[in-house]
Design a protein around this motif. Structure first.
Motif, PDB file in Angstrom:
ATOM      1  N   SER A 269       3.603   3.083   1.472  1.00  0.00           N
ATOM      2  CA  SER A 269       4.113   2.194   2.507  1.00  0.00           C
ATOM      3  C   SER A 269       5.025   1.130   1.902  1.00  0.00           C
ATOM      4  CB  SER A 269       2.934   1.536   3.234  1.00  0.00           C
ATOM      5  OG  SER A 269       3.386   0.657   4.227  1.00  0.00           O
ATOM      6  N   VAL A 270       4.613   0.566   0.770  1.00  0.00           N
ATOM      7  CA  VAL A 270       5.424  -0.449   0.090  1.00  0.00           C
ATOM      8  C   VAL A 270       6.750   0.143  -0.381  1.00  0.00           C
ATOM      9  CG1 VAL A 270       5.521  -2.061  -1.836  1.00  0.00           C
ATOM     10  CG2 VAL A 270       3.355  -1.625  -0.695  1.00  0.00           C
ATOM     11  N   LEU A 271       6.699   1.303  -1.004  1.00  0.00           N
ATOM     12  CA  LEU A 271       7.915   1.903  -1.549  1.00  0.00           C
ATOM     13  C   LEU A 271       8.890   2.291  -0.445  1.00  0.00           C
ATOM     14  CD1 LEU A 271       6.408   4.090  -4.426  1.00  0.00           C
ATOM     15  CD2 LEU A 271       7.286   1.743  -4.505  1.00  0.00           C
ATOM     16  N   ASP A 272       8.366   2.707   0.693  1.00  0.00           N
ATOM     17  CA  ASP A 272       9.224   3.027   1.834  1.00  0.00           C
ATOM     18  C   ASP A 272       9.949   1.776   2.309  1.00  0.00           C
ATOM     19  OD1 ASP A 272       9.942   3.531   4.744  1.00  0.00           O
ATOM     20  OD2 ASP A 272       9.220   5.514   4.167  1.00  0.00           O
ATOM     21  N   ILE A 273       9.234   0.666   2.393  1.00  0.00           N
ATOM     22  CA  ILE A 273       9.855  -0.596   2.810  1.00  0.00           C
ATOM     23  C   ILE A 273      10.903  -1.038   1.794  1.00  0.00           C
ATOM     24  CG2 ILE A 273       9.383  -3.065   3.093  1.00  0.00           C
ATOM     25  CD1 ILE A 273       6.695  -2.241   4.387  1.00  0.00           C
ATOM     26  N   ALA A 274      10.606  -0.878   0.521  1.00  0.00           N
ATOM     27  CA  ALA A 274      11.555  -1.287  -0.522  1.00  0.00           C
ATOM     28  C   ALA A 274      12.858  -0.520  -0.447  1.00  0.00           C
ATOM     29  CB  ALA A 274      10.912  -1.086  -1.901  1.00  0.00           C
ATOM     30  N   ASP A 275      12.820   0.697   0.066  1.00  0.00           N
ATOM     31  CA  ASP A 275      14.025   1.522   0.157  1.00  0.00           C
ATOM     32  C   ASP A 275      15.098   0.925   1.063  1.00  0.00           C
ATOM     33  OD1 ASP A 275      13.605   3.526  -1.648  1.00  0.00           O
ATOM     34  OD2 ASP A 275      13.695   5.155  -0.190  1.00  0.00           O
ATOM     35  N   HIS A 276      14.723  -0.032   1.898  1.00  0.00           N
ATOM     36  CA  HIS A 276      15.722  -0.702   2.740  1.00  0.00           C
ATOM     37  C   HIS A 276      16.598  -1.652   1.931  1.00  0.00           C
ATOM     38  CE1 HIS A 276      14.167   0.619   6.661  1.00  0.00           C
ATOM     39  NE2 HIS A 276      12.958   0.447   6.169  1.00  0.00           N
ATOM     40  N   PHE A 277      16.167  -1.995   0.721  1.00  0.00           N
ATOM     41  CA  PHE A 277      16.839  -3.050  -0.022  1.00  0.00           C
ATOM     42  C   PHE A 277      17.281  -2.655  -1.428  1.00  0.00           C
ATOM     43  CE2 PHE A 277      13.497  -4.770   2.753  1.00  0.00           C
ATOM     44  CZ  PHE A 277      14.294  -5.447   3.678  1.00  0.00           C
ATOM     45  N   VAL A 278      16.760  -1.542  -1.954  1.00  0.00           N
ATOM     46  CA  VAL A 278      17.046  -1.155  -3.334  1.00  0.00           C
ATOM     47  C   VAL A 278      17.914   0.100  -3.358  1.00  0.00           C
ATOM     48  CG1 VAL A 278      16.033  -0.572  -5.570  1.00  0.00           C
ATOM     49  CG2 VAL A 278      14.796  -2.090  -4.005  1.00  0.00           C
ATOM     50  N   PRO A 309      20.592 -11.781   2.043  1.00  0.00           N
ATOM     51  CA  PRO A 309      19.533 -12.452   1.284  1.00  0.00           C
ATOM     52  C   PRO A 309      18.138 -12.118   1.825  1.00  0.00           C
ATOM     53  CG  PRO A 309      21.264 -14.006   1.852  1.00  0.00           C
ATOM     54  CD  PRO A 309      21.546 -12.749   2.627  1.00  0.00           C
ATOM     55  N   VAL A 310      17.219 -11.862   0.900  1.00  0.00           N
ATOM     56  CA  VAL A 310      15.833 -11.595   1.266  1.00  0.00           C
ATOM     57  C   VAL A 310      14.936 -12.568   0.500  1.00  0.00           C
ATOM     58  CG1 VAL A 310      13.969  -9.901   1.360  1.00  0.00           C
ATOM     59  CG2 VAL A 310      16.345  -9.152   1.636  1.00  0.00           C
ATOM     60  N   THR A 311      14.050 -13.219   1.233  1.00  0.00           N
ATOM     61  CA  THR A 311      13.095 -14.163   0.662  1.00  0.00           C
ATOM     62  C   THR A 311      11.692 -13.694   1.014  1.00  0.00           C
ATOM     63  OG1 THR A 311      14.684 -15.975   1.007  1.00  0.00           O
ATOM     64  CG2 THR A 311      12.384 -16.585   0.579  1.00  0.00           C
ATOM     65  N   VAL A 312      10.776 -13.757   0.063  1.00  0.00           N
ATOM     66  CA  VAL A 312       9.397 -13.337   0.305  1.00  0.00           C
ATOM     67  C   VAL A 312       8.469 -14.527   0.151  1.00  0.00           C
ATOM     68  CG1 VAL A 312       7.508 -11.816  -0.397  1.00  0.00           C
ATOM     69  CG2 VAL A 312       9.874 -11.003  -0.502  1.00  0.00           C
ATOM     70  N   MET A 313       7.596 -14.740   1.135  1.00  0.00           N
ATOM     71  CA  MET A 313       6.592 -15.794   1.057  1.00  0.00           C
ATOM     72  C   MET A 313       5.283 -15.215   0.538  1.00  0.00           C
ATOM     73  SD  MET A 313       7.074 -18.319   4.314  1.00  0.00           S
ATOM     74  CE  MET A 313       6.918 -17.083   5.593  1.00  0.00           C
ATOM     75  N   ILE A 314       4.711 -15.841  -0.490  1.00  0.00           N
ATOM     76  CA  ILE A 314       3.463 -15.389  -1.100  1.00  0.00           C
ATOM     77  C   ILE A 314       2.510 -16.571  -1.264  1.00  0.00           C
ATOM     78  CG2 ILE A 314       4.506 -13.456  -2.350  1.00  0.00           C
ATOM     79  CD1 ILE A 314       4.507 -15.227  -4.865  1.00  0.00           C
ATOM     80  N   SER A 320      -2.072  -7.109  -4.737  1.00  0.00           N
ATOM     81  CA  SER A 320      -1.892  -5.672  -4.828  1.00  0.00           C
ATOM     82  C   SER A 320      -0.553  -5.225  -4.260  1.00  0.00           C
ATOM     83  CB  SER A 320      -3.076  -5.001  -4.120  1.00  0.00           C
ATOM     84  OG  SER A 320      -3.185  -3.653  -4.446  1.00  0.00           O
ATOM     85  N   ALA A 321      -0.567  -4.488  -3.154  1.00  0.00           N
ATOM     86  CA  ALA A 321       0.674  -3.976  -2.573  1.00  0.00           C
ATOM     87  C   ALA A 321       1.628  -5.110  -2.216  1.00  0.00           C
ATOM     88  CB  ALA A 321       0.362  -3.133  -1.342  1.00  0.00           C
ATOM     89  N   SER A 322       1.081  -6.252  -1.793  1.00  0.00           N
ATOM     90  CA  SER A 322       1.928  -7.404  -1.493  1.00  0.00           C
ATOM     91  C   SER A 322       2.669  -7.869  -2.738  1.00  0.00           C
ATOM     92  CB  SER A 322       1.075  -8.556  -0.955  1.00  0.00           C
ATOM     93  OG  SER A 322       0.428  -8.196   0.223  1.00  0.00           O
ATOM     94  N   GLU A 323       1.971  -7.840  -3.862  1.00  0.00           N
ATOM     95  CA  GLU A 323       2.586  -8.258  -5.119  1.00  0.00           C
ATOM     96  C   GLU A 323       3.610  -7.240  -5.595  1.00  0.00           C
ATOM     97  OE1 GLU A 323      -0.708 -10.756  -7.467  1.00  0.00           O
ATOM     98  OE2 GLU A 323      -1.467  -8.844  -6.728  1.00  0.00           O
ATOM     99  N   ILE A 324       3.347  -5.978  -5.321  1.00  0.00           N
ATOM    100  CA  ILE A 324       4.340  -4.949  -5.665  1.00  0.00           C
ATOM    101  C   ILE A 324       5.637  -5.216  -4.922  1.00  0.00           C
ATOM    102  CG2 ILE A 324       4.911  -2.494  -5.442  1.00  0.00           C
ATOM    103  CD1 ILE A 324       1.981  -1.850  -5.941  1.00  0.00           C
ATOM    104  N   LEU A 325       5.539  -5.488  -3.619  1.00  0.00           N
ATOM    105  CA  LEU A 325       6.743  -5.765  -2.834  1.00  0.00           C
ATOM    106  C   LEU A 325       7.438  -7.033  -3.324  1.00  0.00           C
ATOM    107  CD1 LEU A 325       8.572  -5.005  -0.496  1.00  0.00           C
ATOM    108  CD2 LEU A 325       7.101  -6.355   1.021  1.00  0.00           C
ATOM    109  N   ALA A 326       6.656  -8.075  -3.603  1.00  0.00           N
ATOM    110  CA  ALA A 326       7.242  -9.315  -4.097  1.00  0.00           C
ATOM    111  C   ALA A 326       7.974  -9.080  -5.417  1.00  0.00           C
ATOM    112  CB  ALA A 326       6.160 -10.378  -4.266  1.00  0.00           C
ATOM    113  N   GLY A 327       7.363  -8.290  -6.319  1.00  0.00           N
ATOM    114  CA  GLY A 327       7.997  -7.989  -7.595  1.00  0.00           C
ATOM    115  C   GLY A 327       9.285  -7.204  -7.432  1.00  0.00           C
TER     116      GLY A 327
END
Length: 496
Positions: A269-278, A309-314, A320-327
């Motif tokens: 799920s995280v990697l799919d979301i990341a594909d919108h930006f990488v 621009p993309v900003t992530v709030m942590i 876990s998966a949240s940190e993967i997306l943030a990274g």
């Protein structure tokens, strides 16, 4: 109360530390990182870097198996009372996994495994209420919007004392949840004690299918959109894509992703979301096996790459998966992180259900995950680029309401009262946990403003009124210091 938003959670959740959130929907936060389809239920010998010969050499010898058998025979023959064989076997498995000293490697019996699977599938059947244990009492944290619980009038703070005549006191939260949940169309007769009520009442709730929404989106101003992710489950990536497109149609030029207090979920799920930006082919993740061998995961190019621009709030509950997306957003996209240091969970789990053969499940840590640049954040967390702490009121739990708070009392409940009053504009003369005359005066002022009986003492009704007022305040985005900082940072990158 609407089951939506991290700001609402801050006042009502008693615990949101990664790996221990229990609700009507879940029995264990989905902290594993690979879906069964990704992992293909690998055995140790099929894990990258592990050889079959090593796996064979590590099998239990006949002597070791005999030792286990002898221990069981001694228990069965000599223990004071008759033993339950399944309980002993399950206990042995728990013991082996506990010896690994890894909080993310766990055993689930058939019922727990079933609930775990339902959590990942983002739906379940029940009444639709998130609950916590408050001083041993099952207490409603929030009814899910549109659920049977909400329609029946169940509200935040309600205590569920019994289900269909069976008392819940003395049960674990998971055991209580198993009694409250049930098939669609069946009735749950609940004995409810409402906050401030002197006697319980009975409510009949008809169970139904309860979807668990994990994605919420809104425009925070004319050009900046925000997508909040509460956990990463099977439908999260699809819902993210839908909401992302909707925000873009509304004129979004910059995006804020909110994963505060998101305990994690599925890696795919995280990697799919990341594909919108990488961009396709760029590294988004590294994994390292038990032998130190690393492999890389690259963006697949499923979607057009967004360049705004993309900003992530942590915060400390982002794990876990949240940190993967943030990274990924920080290192592979060049985005910014705003808030507080994340939790720090840098391991990958897979589930072994087929191998168990009876519907039970072992969730086991098999790899480390590292950020695109190869950083392992385990037990360290990810530091934000812009550090912003929320006001103290954001981190408070609900009142226990065990007793009325009054003059000369001392303790955490009094301090909580003082901090909440101050946040609402009724600041007492002190906030150290001593119920002073100044505190009583401010309680009177609040009671007068809310048309409650003016006593200067905080009874259950007054505490509930304070909680409702604080929750309303936290819902107002202007009071969210981290969100406001994220908006400012995004605007700055837009040249505003």
């Amino acid at each position: 109360m609407v089951f939506k938003g991290r700001t609402v959670f801050a006042i009502v959740l008693l615990a949101l530390l990664a790996g221990s959130l229990f609700t009507m929907a879940v029995t264990d936060s989905p902290i594993w990182e690979k879906s069964p389809s990704q992992a293909s239920n690998p055995s140790p010998s099929s894990t990258p870097g592990a050889s079959s010969s090593t796996a064979g050499d590590d099998k239990l010898s006949g002597e070791e198996l005999d030792k286990v058998e002898r221990a069981y025979e001694l228990i069965e023959t000599n223990f004071l009372s008759k033993v339950d064989k399944d309980k002993i076997v399950n206990g042995a498995i728990h013991g082996m996994l506990d010896a690994l000293d890894d909080p993310y490697t766990t055993y689930m019996d058939q019922e727990e495994a079933k609930q775990f699977e339902e959590t990942i599938n983002s739906s379940f059947q029940g009444i639709g209420a998130e609950c916590s244990l408050v001083n041993g009492v099952v207490t409603v944290t929030a009814p899910i919007k549109g659920s049977p619980a909400e329609k029946a009038g169940i509200r935040t703070g309600d205590a569920i004392l019994a289900v269909n005549g069976e008392k819940l006191d003395g049960l674990t939260l998971n055991q209580a949840v198993m009694k409250i949940r049930g098939p669609k169309g069946t009735q749950a007769k609940l004995t409810i004690l409402k906050a401030g009520a002197s006697a319980p009442q009975e409510l009949v709730v008809v169970r139904d299918d309860i979807p668990i929404e994990t994605v919420y989106a809104e425009m925070v101003n004319d050009t900046i959109g925000k997508i909040e992710i509460s956990q990463f489950s099977t439908d999260t990536a699809k819902r993210f894509a839908e909401e992302l497109n909707n925000l873009e149609k509304k004129g979004m030029k910059g995006l804020i992703i909110d994963v505060r207090d998101d305990p994690g979920g599925l890696l795919d799920s995280v990697l799919d979301i990341a594909d919108h930006f990488v961009p396709k082919g760029k590294t988004v993740l590294q994994v390292e096996d038990r032998n130190g061998q690393r492999s890389e995961e690259a963006a697949k190019g499923k979607y057009p790459v967004r360049t705004y621009p993309v900003t992530v709030m942590i915060n400390g509950g982002s794990a876990s998966a949240s940190e993967i997306l943030a990274g990924i957003i920080k290192e592979a996209v060049g985005g910014q992180l705003v808030g507080e240091k994340s939790f720090g969970k840098g391991t990958v789990q897979v589930t072994y259900e087929k191998e168990m053969g009876d519907g039970s499940n072992i969730k086991m840590t098999i790899m480390k995950w590292l950020t695109p640049n190869g950083n392992w954040i385990h037990k360290k967390g990810i530091e934000p680029d812009i550090k912003v702490e929320q006001p103290a009121v954001f981190n408070l739990t609900a009142f226990s309401k065990e007793k009325t708070l009054k003059a000369d009392m001392v303790g955490d409940e009094v301090k909580k009262l003082q901090v909440m009053l101050a946040a609402l504009g009724f600041a007492p003369d002190r906030q150290d946990g001593y119920f002073s005359k100044g505190t009583a005066d401010k309680v009177k002022a609040f009671q007068t403003a809310k048309k409650l009986t003016v006593t200067g003492e905080a009874d259950a009704k007054t505490m509930s009124g304070i909680e409702e007022a604080v929750t309303a305040m936290l819902r107002d985005s202007k009071n969210d210091a981290q969100l406001n900082a994220a908006i400012t940072a995004t605007e700055k990158r837009l040249g505003k």
